[in-house]
Design a protein around this motif. Structure first.
Motif, PDB file in Angstrom:
ATOM      1  N   PHE A   1       0.839  -1.059  -0.034  1.00 13.53           N
ATOM      2  CA  PHE A   1      -0.041   0.148  -0.074  1.00 13.53           C
ATOM      3  C   PHE A   1       0.842   1.232  -0.086  1.00 13.53           C
ATOM      4  O   PHE A   1       1.837   1.353   0.783  1.00 13.53           O
ATOM      5  CB  PHE A   1      -0.818  -0.008   1.169  1.00 13.53           C
ATOM      6  CG  PHE A   1      -1.942  -1.183   1.439  1.00 13.53           C
ATOM      7  CD1 PHE A   1      -3.073  -1.159   0.895  1.00 13.53           C
ATOM      8  CD2 PHE A   1      -1.403  -2.271   1.887  1.00 13.53           C
ATOM      9  CE1 PHE A   1      -4.041  -2.228   1.040  1.00 13.53           C
ATOM     10  CE2 PHE A   1      -2.173  -3.464   2.152  1.00 13.53           C
ATOM     11  CZ  PHE A   1      -3.431  -3.330   1.632  1.00 13.53           C
TER      12      PHE A   1
ATOM     13  N   TYR B   1      -2.307   2.847   8.130  1.00 13.79           N
ATOM     14  CA  TYR B   1      -3.226   2.087   8.590  1.00 13.79           C
ATOM     15  C   TYR B   1      -3.839   0.969   7.772  1.00 13.79           C
ATOM     16  O   TYR B   1      -4.433   0.063   8.448  1.00 13.79           O
ATOM     17  CB  TYR B   1      -4.476   2.999   9.210  1.00 13.79           C
ATOM     18  CG  TYR B   1      -3.882   3.857  10.471  1.00 13.79           C
ATOM     19  CD1 TYR B   1      -3.737   3.356  11.740  1.00 13.79           C
ATOM     20  CD2 TYR B   1      -3.517   5.235  10.247  1.00 13.79           C
ATOM     21  CE1 TYR B   1      -3.237   4.232  12.738  1.00 13.79           C
ATOM     22  CE2 TYR B   1      -2.965   5.926  11.111  1.00 13.79           C
ATOM     23  CZ  TYR B   1      -2.723   5.438  12.458  1.00 13.79           C
ATOM     24  OH  TYR B   1      -2.392   6.316  13.321  1.00 13.79           O
ATOM     25  N   MET B   2      -3.597   1.264   6.532  1.00 14.71           N
ATOM     26  CA  MET B   2      -3.902  -0.073   5.828  1.00 14.71           C
ATOM     27  C   MET B   2      -2.979  -1.171   5.999  1.00 14.71           C
ATOM     28  O   MET B   2      -3.157  -2.252   6.176  1.00 14.71           O
ATOM     29  CB  MET B   2      -3.940   0.333   4.318  1.00 14.71           C
ATOM     30  CG  MET B   2      -4.925   1.167   3.754  1.00 14.71           C
ATOM     31  SD  MET B   2      -4.660   1.946   2.088  1.00 14.71           S
ATOM     32  CE  MET B   2      -6.252   2.853   2.085  1.00 14.71           C
TER      33      MET B   2
ATOM     34  N   GLU C   1      -5.241   6.945  -0.358  1.00 13.10           N
ATOM     35  CA  GLU C   1      -5.516   8.454  -0.277  1.00 13.10           C
ATOM     36  C   GLU C   1      -4.508   9.229   0.252  1.00 13.10           C
ATOM     37  O   GLU C   1      -4.402  10.520   0.062  1.00 13.10           O
ATOM     38  CB  GLU C   1      -6.949   8.649   0.091  1.00 13.10           C
ATOM     39  CG  GLU C   1      -7.243   8.453   1.552  1.00 13.10           C
ATOM     40  CD  GLU C   1      -7.718   7.136   1.870  1.00 13.10           C
ATOM     41  OE1 GLU C   1      -7.227   6.164   1.156  1.00 13.10           O
ATOM     42  OE2 GLU C   1      -8.539   6.947   2.907  1.00 13.10           O
ATOM     43  N   SER C   2      -3.634   8.822   1.054  1.00  9.80           N
ATOM     44  CA  SER C   2      -2.594   9.652   1.881  1.00  9.80           C
ATOM     45  C   SER C   2      -1.680   8.621   2.498  1.00  9.80           C
ATOM     46  O   SER C   2      -2.103   7.491   2.800  1.00  9.80           O
ATOM     47  CB  SER C   2      -3.205  10.430   2.699  1.00  9.80           C
ATOM     48  OG  SER C   2      -3.999   9.699   4.053  1.00  9.80           O
TER      49      SER C   2
ATOM     50  N   GLU D   1       2.331   8.940  12.883  1.00 11.34           N
ATOM     51  CA  GLU D   1       1.144   8.447  14.002  1.00 11.34           C
ATOM     52  C   GLU D   1       0.953   6.993  13.651  1.00 11.34           C
ATOM     53  O   GLU D   1       0.970   6.340  14.633  1.00 11.34           O
ATOM     54  CB  GLU D   1      -0.015   9.222  13.544  1.00 11.34           C
ATOM     55  CG  GLU D   1      -1.281   8.871  14.429  1.00 11.34           C
ATOM     56  CD  GLU D   1      -2.467   9.164  13.653  1.00 11.34           C
ATOM     57  OE1 GLU D   1      -3.066  10.457  13.676  1.00 11.34           O
ATOM     58  OE2 GLU D   1      -3.216   8.411  12.817  1.00 11.34           O
TER      59      GLU D   1
ATOM     60  N   PHE E   1      -1.487  -1.626   8.933  1.00 16.62           N
ATOM     61  CA  PHE E   1      -2.026  -2.040  10.299  1.00 16.62           C
ATOM     62  C   PHE E   1      -2.875  -3.119   9.929  1.00 16.62           C
ATOM     63  O   PHE E   1      -2.899  -4.042  10.586  1.00 16.62           O
ATOM     64  CB  PHE E   1      -2.839  -0.835  11.086  1.00 16.62           C
ATOM     65  CG  PHE E   1      -3.065  -1.056  12.328  1.00 16.62           C
ATOM     66  CD1 PHE E   1      -4.042  -1.967  12.859  1.00 16.62           C
ATOM     67  CD2 PHE E   1      -2.370  -0.463  13.521  1.00 16.62           C
ATOM     68  CE1 PHE E   1      -4.260  -2.382  14.086  1.00 16.62           C
ATOM     69  CE2 PHE E   1      -2.564  -0.653  14.850  1.00 16.62           C
ATOM     70  CZ  PHE E   1      -3.563  -1.822  15.063  1.00 16.62           C
ATOM     71  N   GLY E   2      -3.985  -2.922   9.360  1.00 19.75           N
ATOM     72  CA  GLY E   2      -5.232  -3.616   9.038  1.00 19.75           C
ATOM     73  C   GLY E   2      -4.705  -5.043   8.470  1.00 19.75           C
ATOM     74  O   GLY E   2      -5.017  -6.058   8.802  1.00 19.75           O
TER      75      GLY E   2
ATOM     76  N   VAL F   1      -1.133   8.893   5.636  1.00 23.24           N
ATOM     77  CA  VAL F   1      -1.799   8.554   6.874  1.00 23.24           C
ATOM     78  C   VAL F   1      -2.483   7.231   6.632  1.00 23.24           C
ATOM     79  O   VAL F   1      -2.420   6.321   7.619  1.00 23.24           O
ATOM     80  CB  VAL F   1      -2.745   9.565   7.462  1.00 23.24           C
ATOM     81  CG1 VAL F   1      -3.381   9.474   8.572  1.00 23.24           C
ATOM     82  CG2 VAL F   1      -2.051  11.063   7.693  1.00 23.24           C
ATOM     83  N   ALA F   2      -3.428   7.058   5.760  1.00 25.13           N
ATOM     84  CA  ALA F   2      -4.007   6.256   5.581  1.00 25.13           C
ATOM     85  C   ALA F   2      -3.552   4.978   5.242  1.00 25.13           C
ATOM     86  O   ALA F   2      -3.780   3.712   5.606  1.00 25.13           O
ATOM     87  CB  ALA F   2      -5.256   6.408   4.237  1.00 25.13           C
TER      88      ALA F   2
ATOM     89  N   LEU G   1      -2.501  -1.262  -3.730  1.00 22.75           N
ATOM     90  CA  LEU G   1      -3.235  -0.170  -3.649  1.00 22.75           C
ATOM     91  C   LEU G   1      -2.783   1.014  -3.219  1.00 22.75           C
ATOM     92  O   LEU G   1      -1.932   1.267  -2.445  1.00 22.75           O
ATOM     93  CB  LEU G   1      -4.351  -0.830  -2.506  1.00 22.75           C
ATOM     94  CG  LEU G   1      -5.418   0.317  -2.336  1.00 22.75           C
ATOM     95  CD1 LEU G   1      -6.347   0.310  -3.499  1.00 22.75           C
ATOM     96  CD2 LEU G   1      -6.579   0.133  -0.907  1.00 22.75           C
TER      97      LEU G   1
END
Lengths: 186, 250, 359
Positions: free
Chosen positions: C20, C56-57, C49-50, C82, C59-60, C52-53, C46
């Motif tokens: 990602f 966390y992708m 969008e940023s 973060e 993370f998931g 930041v996102a 993938l």
């Protein structure tokens, strides 16, 4: 033995491509090779340059401030990098686009009408092959056959047989100029 | 002895920390019932938000990941993309989803991630102590809008269901309320449908649930229900905003 | 192969098929390469969008049990700071590559080493570390990227590869190891994969009671202690015998310094180099011991002085530590480094000469 060269010119003159072809050719001969490009906004139409090193031994610094060889394809590149060539080195100048030449006396200077020669062979686009040929002819950095193989690989994969032949022909004209210049100097 | 009523398998026995009169518990139950009825519990992974539902993982009998503020949809995206066989749901409040997580929310919806978002809109930041949310009603008093929300300064409350239903990628977007038995029945239908669409691998789904917050609204539970009915519902109209069968968003 | 592409292929070679990312110069070639490559091998690509996102992708995906990685450059890494804190707190194995460009702010897009502090001292909040590895060439970038996945799983912790624009853009010959020789992904019994026939798996960084948070932090600390004991990596070049000057540098800068060492040694000067490869854990002991063999220590960085603080820490006042740094994308050639070393050699006894900001 370690060779180094800086190629410089306008974006779109195929500067990066000949640099890569030289690096690959060296690699295919079993040598160490590094290709380090300039990149970013300066590539969009401005001066593009890359440094290639081909060596029998592992290569330390990928950065070379004063290269032994430089090939400049346009005026701004001559102004910027002409003074940087190491004393005793070689400066190849594309005289088709650069009417002036370098005034330095401590280096060898080879003026090559790259665009003119390429045009004579039918495609002005391949001016970069002339300068690459001249460089190889003058320095024997890699075997001419290794470059021809790279031309084959680069253009042959697109199924463009004709393009392969033209580029090899143009490369060889540059090669002859390079070889002759060495004889002249001796 | 005949069992007439029991707790869904997808809920644990743990007693929730939610305040009296808060409807989080109702929404939890509707999610759990839907997972049970669709037989999805054993392959479901929930994503907890930051907000009152931060401890939702204690109450659901499913695997859980806990997100940072607003990032739940990104976690769900990551997990679903690498394990499409899992059922992913995020459970988020209005500050989490519509403020700090706006980008993650809109882009997950726009990419058509096959995830389900349960969006609890109670017009206030609950856990942090009642600050103004993007969904806070005009004139509503909160700890950071002591004179009431001034729309000239803070803008109008965001209608997330409508915002997301503008997106052309097929999706299922609905807004429901859970303050009366009749509304709860309708809400259940929408939440279950949202999971069904995901289980069928069809589309992104989001159900916005108008919820109460007596504690931070400074009301009794009964007054809260009335406030949802009289203040929130006229501004946040209920209904299915978009289904994946529609060609393009409204 | 171009460094950026080689890093992408290294991940595929390591069996990481999930990527990602968000585009940013000078590393967008990784995303471009993998957008073609991953579909060929059934992987997941993938564009988020940023940054930041994206963090966390990761993370998931990691929490769902899969190997996953991303690449970015300095401003993007700031946005992932973060996420790195959460990934570390939740103990998720992920690999993040930073192809460093100049800062602060938008800075520039040319090579820099100005994210050392961010990488090594912790970009985000909380008591955490990520394991940081710094390659000096394309082959090493490949090797370290492959190792990073194993290390991330060994410690259940993010691993950061700290390269610079030169590593990303440079083309060098590379060899990829036989995939058979790469350790397979470790089982992740803790992953959130649906709780059929077992108790709930929960991935979190929230511990509201003082004791449980302290317990988690002490557990993290124990991991970092183990890393500091077992994962120190460095290269020593002519730094085993007595030296006039010891150079300490990392990444591509160290490679340039290596050439400078060769130049100086040919002239009969006693100069050596220690190149930290793991920046966290930092080779404190190695730098300390090498410094004892030298009269002076010179730290060279593409920054105004970041790693030099760790060298001060390692040398602990036992030798004068000098600094030479260039920024903005200006890369000092070997001769320039050699000049700096010569300056130290001609200095008057008892006087330490300042070069750059710190001494």
């Amino acid at each position: 033995m370690r060779h180094e060269v800086m190629f410089a010119g306008f974006g779109g003159q195929g500067i990066m491509l000949i640099g890569q072809m030289l690096a690959y050719a060296g690699m295919n001969e079993g040598k160490q090779a590094v290709w380090l490009p300039s990149y970013g906004p300066e590539m969009r139409g401005g001066t593009a340059y890359c440094i290639v090193q081909v060596s029998d031994d592992p290569i330390g610094s990928p950065v070379v401030a004063n290269p032994m060889n430089a090939a400049v394809m346009n005026r701004p590149s001559l102004d910027k990098f002409g003074p940087e060539v190491k004393p005793g080195g070689l400066l190849l100048i594309n005289s088709s686009l650069i009417p002036d030449t370098s005034k330095r006396t401590d280096i060898s200077i080879l003026n090559v009408g790259c665009n003119q020669i390429a045009n004579e062979e039918g495609t002005g686009k391949a001016a970069n092959m002339v300068i690459l040929g001249a460089l190889i002819g003058a320095t024997k950095m890699v075997k001419p056959k290794s470059i021809e193989d790279m031309i084959e690989y680069q253009f042959g994969k697109k199924g463009k047989r004709k393009l392969v032949d033209i580029n090899i022909r143009i490369f060889n004209r540059g090669l002859d100029i390079g070889k002759t210049s060495v004889k002249d100097r001796k | 002895m005949r069992t007439i009523f029991e707790k869904p398998d997808a809920l644990t026995d743990k007693i929730t920390h939610y305040c009296p009169g808060c409807t989080h518990g109702v929404i939890h139950r509707l999610v759990a019932e839907s997972l049970d009825e669709l037989g999805l519990r054993e392959r479901t992974v929930g994503i907890a938000p930051v907000g009152c539902a931060v401890l939702a993982y204690h109450y659901f009998n499913t695997d859980f990941q806990e997100a940072a503020h607003g990032r739940a949809a990104a976690l769900a995206t990551g997990a679903k993309r690498v394990r499409p066989d899992l059922i992913l749901f995020t459970y988020q409040g209005d500050g989490d989803l519509a403020s700090i997580g706006m980008a993650e929310t809109i882009h997950a919806c726009n990419r058509g991630e096959k995830i389900t978002t349960i969006f609890v809109n109670n017009a206030v930041y609950g856990m942090t102590g009642g600050q103004m949310a993007p969904t806070t009603m005009p004139g509503q008093v909160t700890t950071t809008s002591p004179a009431g929300r001034d729309v000239a300064e803070c803008g109008q409350p965001i209608r997330m269901a409508e915002v997301l239903s503008q997106i052309k990628t097929p999706g299922y977007i609905a807004r429901v309320a859970v303050h009366t038995p009749a509304h709860i029945v309708k809400a259940k239908r929408c939440i279950k449908q949202a999971f069904k669409y995901q289980a069928e691998g069809r589309c992104y789904s989001l159900v916005e649930c108008l919820s109460t917050c007596p504690t931070n609204w400074g009301m009794t539970p009964i007054e809260s229900i009335k406030w949802v009915e009289e203040t929130m519902m006229p501004y946040y109209p209920l209904g299915v905003k978009r289904t994946p069968d529609e060609g393009e968003g409204g | 192969m171009k460094g950026n592409e080689a890093i992408g292929e290294a991940a595929v070679c390591a069996g990481c098929l999930n990527y990602f990312a968000y585009p940013i110069t000078p590393q967008s070639e990784v995303a471009e390469y993998l957008s073609r490559r991953l579909p060929e091998v059934g992987g997941t690509f993938l564009q988020g969008e940023s940054e930041v996102a994206v963090s966390y992708m990761l993370f998931g995906a990691s929490a769902a049990g899969e190997r996953v990685f991303t690449t970015s450059s300095s401003p993007g890494i700031s946005l992932m700071a973060e996420g790195m804190s959460y990934l570390s707190g939740a103990q998720l194995p992920v690999v993040i590559v930073n192809i460093v460009r100049g800062g602060p702010g938008l800075g520039g897009i040319l090579p820099a080493q100005s994210d050392y502090m961010q990488a090594v001292k912790g970009a985000g909040h909380g008591d955490y570390h990520v394991l940081v590895l710094a390659p000096a060439g394309v082959q090493e970038a490949v090797d370290l990227t492959i190792d990073a996945f194993t290390l991330a799983e060994r410690y259940s912790n993010p691993v950061l590869i700290l390269g610079d624009g030169m590593i990303g853009q440079m083309m060098e010959p590379v060899e990829f190891p036989d995939p058979e020789t790469i350790p397979p992904p470790q089982p992740r019994p803790w992953a959130t994969t649906g709780m059929k026939d077992r108790r709930q798996n929960l991935i979190r960084s929230l511990f509201l009671s003082p004791d449980s948070l302290e317990y988690n932090n002490m557990h993290l600390r124990a991991k970092y202690d183990a890393m500091e004991r077992d994962e120190v990596r460095y290269e020593s070049y002519h730094a085993e015998r007595k030296m006039d000057v010891l150079i300490v540098a990392y990444g591509t800068m160290a490679r340039i310094c290596k050439t400078a060492v060769d130049v100086l040694r040919e002239q009969g000067l006693k100069v050596g180099l220690v190149r930290p490869i793991s920046l966290y854990p930092y080779p404190m002991q190695v730098v300390h011991e090498a410094a004892q063999k030298a009269k002076d220590v010179l730290v060279v960085e593409l920054s105004t002085g970041q790693m030099v603080e760790d060298v001060h820490h390692a040398v602990a006042g036992s030798r004068p530590v000098h600094f030479f740094g260039k920024t903005g994308g200006n890369i000092p050639p070997p001769d320039r480094i050699a000049d700096e070393v010569r300056k130290l050699l001609v200095k008057k006894p008892g006087k330490s000469r300042k070069t750059g900001r710190k001494s």
